[in-house]
Design an enzyme around this catalytic site. Structure first.
Site, PDB file in Angstrom:
ATOM      1  N   THR A  40       0.560  -0.853   0.340  1.00 35.73           N
ATOM      2  CA  THR A  40       0.197   0.195   0.107  1.00 35.73           C
ATOM      3  C   THR A  40       0.848   1.384   0.097  1.00 35.73           C
ATOM      4  OG1 THR A  40      -1.648  -0.947   1.195  1.00 35.73           O
ATOM      5  CG2 THR A  40      -1.818   1.336   1.451  1.00 35.73           C
ATOM      6  N   CYS A  41       2.155   1.296   1.517  1.00 31.13           N
ATOM      7  CA  CYS A  41       3.048   2.513   1.009  1.00 31.13           C
ATOM      8  C   CYS A  41       3.370   3.179  -0.056  1.00 31.13           C
ATOM      9  CB  CYS A  41       3.888   2.245   2.210  1.00 31.13           C
ATOM     10  SG  CYS A  41       4.827   4.220   2.577  1.00 31.13           S
ATOM     11  N   CYS A  46       1.144   6.062   1.013  1.00 32.35           N
ATOM     12  CA  CYS A  46       1.870   7.599   1.271  1.00 32.35           C
ATOM     13  C   CYS A  46       3.153   7.935   0.498  1.00 32.35           C
ATOM     14  CB  CYS A  46       3.278   6.881   2.434  1.00 32.35           C
ATOM     15  SG  CYS A  46       2.275   5.494   3.696  1.00 32.35           S
ATOM     16  N   LYS A  49       0.443   9.411  -2.542  1.00 33.51           N
ATOM     17  CA  LYS A  49      -0.054  10.961  -1.559  1.00 33.51           C
ATOM     18  C   LYS A  49       0.962  11.692  -1.571  1.00 33.51           C
ATOM     19  CE  LYS A  49       0.569  10.894   2.212  1.00 33.51           C
ATOM     20  NZ  LYS A  49       0.087  10.285   3.127  1.00 33.51           N
ATOM     21  N   LYS A  50       1.653  11.973  -0.686  1.00 34.29           N
ATOM     22  CA  LYS A  50       3.170  12.714  -0.830  1.00 34.29           C
ATOM     23  C   LYS A  50       3.041  13.215  -2.198  1.00 34.29           C
ATOM     24  CE  LYS A  50       5.287  14.567   2.458  1.00 34.29           C
ATOM     25  NZ  LYS A  50       7.118  14.617   2.751  1.00 34.29           N
ATOM     26  N   GLY A 147      -1.844  -6.722   4.874  1.00 36.69           N
ATOM     27  CA  GLY A 147      -2.539  -4.988   5.262  1.00 36.69           C
ATOM     28  C   GLY A 147      -3.038  -4.232   5.489  1.00 36.69           C
ATOM     29  N   GLY A 181     -15.046  11.445   6.324  1.00 40.74           N
ATOM     30  CA  GLY A 181     -13.825  10.686   7.247  1.00 40.74           C
ATOM     31  C   GLY A 181     -13.154  12.174   7.553  1.00 40.74           C
ATOM     32  N   GLY A 183     -10.092  11.660   9.181  1.00 39.59           N
ATOM     33  CA  GLY A 183      -9.163  10.955  10.144  1.00 39.59           C
ATOM     34  C   GLY A 183      -7.386  11.192   8.798  1.00 39.59           C
ATOM     35  N   TYR A 184      -6.748  10.205   9.155  1.00 41.58           N
ATOM     36  CA  TYR A 184      -6.128  11.038   8.175  1.00 41.58           C
ATOM     37  C   TYR A 184      -6.057  11.297   6.573  1.00 41.58           C
ATOM     38  CZ  TYR A 184      -2.146   9.314  11.640  1.00 41.58           C
ATOM     39  OH  TYR A 184      -1.534   9.125  12.597  1.00 41.58           O
ATOM     40  N   GLY A 186      -9.005  11.364   5.226  1.00 37.34           N
ATOM     41  CA  GLY A 186      -9.584  12.396   4.921  1.00 37.34           C
ATOM     42  C   GLY A 186      -9.411  13.623   4.140  1.00 37.34           C
ATOM     43  N   GLU A 188      -5.999  14.253   4.865  1.00 40.66           N
ATOM     44  CA  GLU A 188      -4.862  14.995   3.491  1.00 40.66           C
ATOM     45  C   GLU A 188      -5.369  14.765   2.031  1.00 40.66           C
ATOM     46  OE1 GLU A 188      -1.391  12.675   5.564  1.00 40.66           O
ATOM     47  OE2 GLU A 188      -2.194  11.173   4.168  1.00 40.66           O
ATOM     48  N   ARG A 205     -18.485  13.308  11.652  1.00 40.03           N
ATOM     49  CA  ARG A 205     -19.205  12.965  12.068  1.00 40.03           C
ATOM     50  C   ARG A 205     -18.391  13.925  14.096  1.00 40.03           C
ATOM     51  NH1 ARG A 205     -18.935   6.227  14.074  1.00 40.03           N
ATOM     52  NH2 ARG A 205     -17.010   6.571  13.679  1.00 40.03           N
ATOM     53  N   ALA A 347       2.197  12.733  11.790  1.00 35.57           N
ATOM     54  CA  ALA A 347       2.102  13.549  10.612  1.00 35.57           C
ATOM     55  C   ALA A 347       1.370  13.004   9.839  1.00 35.57           C
ATOM     56  CB  ALA A 347       3.492  13.417   9.573  1.00 35.57           C
ATOM     57  N   HIS A 441      18.098  30.560  13.870  1.00 37.65           N
ATOM     58  CA  HIS A 441      17.400  31.910  13.402  1.00 37.65           C
ATOM     59  C   HIS A 441      17.321  32.457  12.145  1.00 37.65           C
ATOM     60  CE1 HIS A 441      15.246  35.375  14.266  1.00 37.65           C
ATOM     61  NE2 HIS A 441      16.245  35.950  13.743  1.00 37.65           N
ATOM     62  N   GLU A 446      13.348  26.645  16.092  1.00 33.76           N
ATOM     63  CA  GLU A 446      12.972  27.449  16.953  1.00 33.76           C
ATOM     64  C   GLU A 446      12.574  28.415  18.789  1.00 33.76           C
ATOM     65  OE1 GLU A 446      15.529  32.160  17.118  1.00 33.76           O
ATOM     66  OE2 GLU A 446      14.050  32.416  15.396  1.00 33.76           O
TER      67      GLU A 446
HETATM   68  P1  NDP Z   1      -9.221   7.251  10.177  1.00 28.42           P
HETATM   69  O1  NDP Z   1      -9.772   5.822  10.822  1.00 28.42           O
HETATM   70  O2  NDP Z   1      -7.982   7.339  10.106  1.00 28.42           O
HETATM   71  O3  NDP Z   1     -10.238   7.504  10.331  1.00 28.42           O
HETATM   72  C1  NDP Z   1     -11.455   7.505  10.201  1.00 28.42           C
HETATM   73  C2  NDP Z   1     -12.530   8.431   9.479  1.00 28.42           C
HETATM   74  O4  NDP Z   1     -13.843   8.265   9.301  1.00 28.42           O
HETATM   75  C3  NDP Z   1     -12.603   8.888  11.224  1.00 28.42           C
HETATM   76  O5  NDP Z   1     -13.371  10.442  10.760  1.00 28.42           O
HETATM   77  C4  NDP Z   1     -14.016   8.184  11.308  1.00 28.42           C
HETATM   78  O6  NDP Z   1     -14.842   9.128  12.361  1.00 28.42           O
HETATM   79  C5  NDP Z   1     -15.108   8.225  10.091  1.00 28.42           C
HETATM   80  N1  NDP Z   1     -15.894   7.291  10.192  1.00 28.42           N
HETATM   81  C6  NDP Z   1     -15.440   5.933  10.851  1.00 28.42           C
HETATM   82  N2  NDP Z   1     -16.938   5.200  10.317  1.00 28.42           N
HETATM   83  C7  NDP Z   1     -17.336   5.856  10.121  1.00 28.42           C
HETATM   84  C8  NDP Z   1     -19.059   5.591  10.550  1.00 28.42           C
HETATM   85  N3  NDP Z   1     -19.543   4.535  10.488  1.00 28.42           N
HETATM   86  N4  NDP Z   1     -19.963   6.818   9.418  1.00 28.42           N
HETATM   87  C9  NDP Z   1     -19.458   8.456  10.105  1.00 28.42           C
HETATM   88  N5  NDP Z   1     -17.502   8.152  10.259  1.00 28.42           N
HETATM   89  C10 NDP Z   1     -17.498   7.293  10.126  1.00 28.42           C
HETATM   90  O7  NDP Z   1      -8.787   6.240   9.366  1.00 28.42           O
HETATM   91  P2  NDP Z   1      -8.473   6.808   7.036  1.00 28.42           P
HETATM   92  O8  NDP Z   1      -9.033   6.056   6.490  1.00 28.42           O
HETATM   93  O9  NDP Z   1      -8.355   8.487   7.559  1.00 28.42           O
HETATM   94  O10 NDP Z   1      -6.941   6.001   8.061  1.00 28.42           O
HETATM   95  C11 NDP Z   1      -6.465   4.912   8.036  1.00 28.42           C
HETATM   96  C12 NDP Z   1      -5.450   5.011   8.742  1.00 28.42           C
HETATM   97  O11 NDP Z   1      -4.496   4.768   7.030  1.00 28.42           O
HETATM   98  C13 NDP Z   1      -4.703   5.588   9.392  1.00 28.42           C
HETATM   99  O12 NDP Z   1      -5.977   5.460  10.301  1.00 28.42           O
HETATM  100  C14 NDP Z   1      -3.390   5.679   9.425  1.00 28.42           C
HETATM  101  O13 NDP Z   1      -3.110   4.646   9.950  1.00 28.42           O
HETATM  102  C15 NDP Z   1      -3.609   5.215   7.825  1.00 28.42           C
HETATM  103  N6  NDP Z   1      -2.229   6.580   7.321  1.00 28.42           N
HETATM  104  C16 NDP Z   1      -1.588   7.117   7.389  1.00 28.42           C
HETATM  105  C17 NDP Z   1      -1.193   7.622   7.135  1.00 28.42           C
HETATM  106  C18 NDP Z   1      -0.357   9.121   7.938  1.00 28.42           C
HETATM  107  O14 NDP Z   1       0.580   8.576   8.688  1.00 28.42           O
HETATM  108  N7  NDP Z   1      -0.015  10.820   7.076  1.00 28.42           N
HETATM  109  C19 NDP Z   1      -2.024   9.019   5.877  1.00 28.42           C
HETATM  110  C20 NDP Z   1      -2.903   8.060   5.463  1.00 28.42           C
HETATM  111  C21 NDP Z   1      -3.076   6.729   6.231  1.00 28.42           C
HETATM  112  P3  NDP Z   1     -14.635   8.979  14.231  1.00 28.42           P
HETATM  113  O15 NDP Z   1     -13.007   9.738  14.464  1.00 28.42           O
HETATM  114  O16 NDP Z   1     -15.508   9.810  14.242  1.00 28.42           O
HETATM  115  O17 NDP Z   1     -14.163   7.612  14.263  1.00 28.42           O
END
Ligand code: NDP
Length: 462
Positions: A40-41, A46, A49-50, A147, A181, A183-184, A186, A188, A205, A347, A441, A446
């Site tokens: 995946t990475c 990763c 994406k970067k 994975g 979503g 999380g990471y 969404g 990014e 949510r 990050a 500086h 810093e």
């Molecule tokens: P995450 O677990 O980080 O985020 C999932 C998102 O979906 C959250 O906002 C969560 O809300 C929401 N969600 C989950 N279930 C529902 C639901 N039933 N209804 C509504 N919203 C929902 O997952 P990602 O898909 O963003 O990423 C997966 C993993 O990949 C990450 O955990 C990380 O480990 C890895 N990753 C790391 C990166 C990095 O290091 N830069 C970059 C990309 C991925 P809620 O918070 O309320 O649960």
């Protein structure tokens, strides 16, 4: 039937590291990959994406350069050109992974692997080789490193949407995109698509994005979305997606609102890849959809291990690599090397990156009383470009021991900077150690060694 000391299922970051280190210690190693060398990475995470984050950054940079005297226009972005360039780089990396494995003497198997019993694996046809003739191997040790895969929400019309795997190969960039979503992934991709010029609606949510991160950092990010033109729909979830007669999509939210868009992107988490592994044939225990392992990545079956996302511990590439490395050394080098997983830096590569190491304020205050230092300022680069984006930095210090428990930042180069600070937090350095360090500086970094006045004191909360 070939016999191995170690057989790895899945050639992603963790699996490849495990195989290479084991082979370097003299073990006879085989590895199977069904889809992408590098996992995946390298292929759908990763790395691409970067590259897309970099692409998105150039839009603002071109605009800002004008304020610095350059006669230039950003112009339109060519999505297809980016995808072709990105795919060429990924293909190069696929070859690097294959040759790295071959050079260390690892035997490569292209195909989907499944357990026949606890020590026998069959490798048959898979996406990379649909005509593969099934072959069986035996191994004293087997590592599952398959994975995870992105998941859609189970709602009506979800099939009309995409997941991150698809986002890397869209034929064209959607003019409007609704990302579900925060999380990471969404956050990014909200930055990527907004930076490239799409209208982004971000639906989540929680009241704040990035659940699990420091709350003050989350507030800073939540407030910054509008600066990037991202429309946040907070504390709401989609209930249904429907195709309109004109081809656009309607995302109906449980708040009663409807978002009209061209593309719905589910960034709603990932699920461990365990289906079709034949785990029942080997007796490997699965808990909550992930392979259950102990601290040393051992499953309930002697000789079978699992590392990386398939175990759903800390789902980050460097963690999977460390788990694979540690396991290979334990099996073949009898090494006692320890890794500090509890201070894993993280990050999020939003348009202005967020990075963090150690405890959040919410976690730290349950353990001890705290002294909090924060800084928020307009970075020097923006004084001339005229942008109003603010950098946010935060140190969390144990009031009793003076040890720095957590560092959090959103701003330019936060990820680059946090790697060094992660060493300081892993080494349990004190605020006094930070204070006696001379700054560089003029930099943003810093600030971390010049924070003198506490923002607040926080009592321990049980
Ligand atoms: P995450 O677990 O980080 O985020 C999932 C998102 O979906 C959250 O906002 C969560 O809300 C929401 N969600 C989950 N279930 C529902 C639901 N039933 N209804 C509504 N919203 C929902 O997952 P990602 O898909 O963003 O990423 C997966 C993993 O990949 C990450 O955990 C990380 O480990 C890895 N990753 C790391 C990166 C990095 O290091 N830069 C970059 C990309 C991925 P809620 O918070 O309320 O649960």
């Amino acid at each position: 039937m070939q016999e191995f000391d170690l057989f790895v299922i899945g050639a992603g970051s963790g699996g490849v590291r495990c195989a290479r280190i084991a082979a370097q210690h003299g073990a006879k190693v085989g590895i199977a990959e069904s889809r992408h060398w590098g996992g995946t990475c390298v292929n759908l995470g990763c790395v691409p994406k970067k590259l897309m984050v970099y692409a998105a950054e150039y839009g603002d940079m071109a605009a800002d350069a004008r304020a610095y005297g350059w006669e230039m226009q950003a112009g339109a972005h060519d999505w297809k050109k980016l995808i072709v360039a990105k795919d060429r780089e990924i293909e190069r990396l696929n070859h690097v992974y294959v040759s790295m494995l071959e050079k260390t003497g690892v035997s490569l198997f292209t195909g989907r692997a499944k357990f026949i019993d606890a020590h026998t694996v069959e490798i048959g046809p898979g996406p990379l080789d649909t005509d593969a003739t099934p072959q069986r191997i035996t191994a004293k040790n087997i590592v599952i490193a398959t994975g995870s895969a992105p998941e859609r929400l189970p709602i009506e019309g979800a099939e009309l949407g995409i997941v991150s795997d698809d986002a890397f190969h869209l034929p064209e960039r959607p003019k409007r995109i609704c990302i579900v979503g925060s999380g990471y992934i969404g956050v990014e991709f909200a930055g990527i698509f907004a930076g490239l010029g799409s209208q982004v609606d971000l639906v989540y949510r929680q009241p704040l994005p990035l659940r699990g991160f420091d709350e003050e950092l989350r507030m800073h990010l939540g407030n910054a979305f509008s600066d990037y033109g991202i429309r946040s729909h907070i504390a709401t979830s989609p209930q249904r997606v429907r195709r309109r007669p004109d081809g656009a999509l309607d995302v109906e939210l449980n708040s009663g609102q409807t978002v009209e868009t061209d593309c719905v992107f589910f960034a709603t988490g990932r699920k461990p890849n365990i289906a079709s592994l034949g785990l029942e044939a080997a007796g490997v225990r699965v808990e909550d959809g992930r392979i259950a392992v102990d601290r040393e990545s051992a499953t309930n079956i002697p000789g079978i291990y699992a590392i990386g996302d398939v175990t759903d511990r800390i789902n980050l590439t460097p963690v999977a690599i460390a788990e694979g490395h540690m396991l290979a050394e334990k099996l073949f080098a009898k090494s006692e090397r320890e890794w500090s997983f509890s201070t894993t830096p993280k990050a999020v590569f939003f348009s202005e990156p967020l990075a963090t190491v150690g405890l959040t304020e919410e976690e730290a205050r349950r353990k001890t009383s705290l002294i909090i230092y924060t800084a928020q300022f307009r970075p020097m680069r923006q004084t001339i470009s005229g942008r109003s984006r603010k950098t946010f930095m935060k140190l969390i210090v144990d009031a009793r021991t003076d040890i720095v428990l957590g560092v959090h930042m959103m701003g330019d180069a936060a990820a680059e900077l946090m790697q060094g600070l992660a060493i300081a937090v892993t080494a349990k350095l004190s605020k006094q150690d930070f204070d006696r360090t001379i700054g560089i500086h003029p930099t943003t970094a810093e600030e971390f060694v010049t924070m003198r006045t506490p923002t607040r004191h926080v009592e321990k909360q049980n």
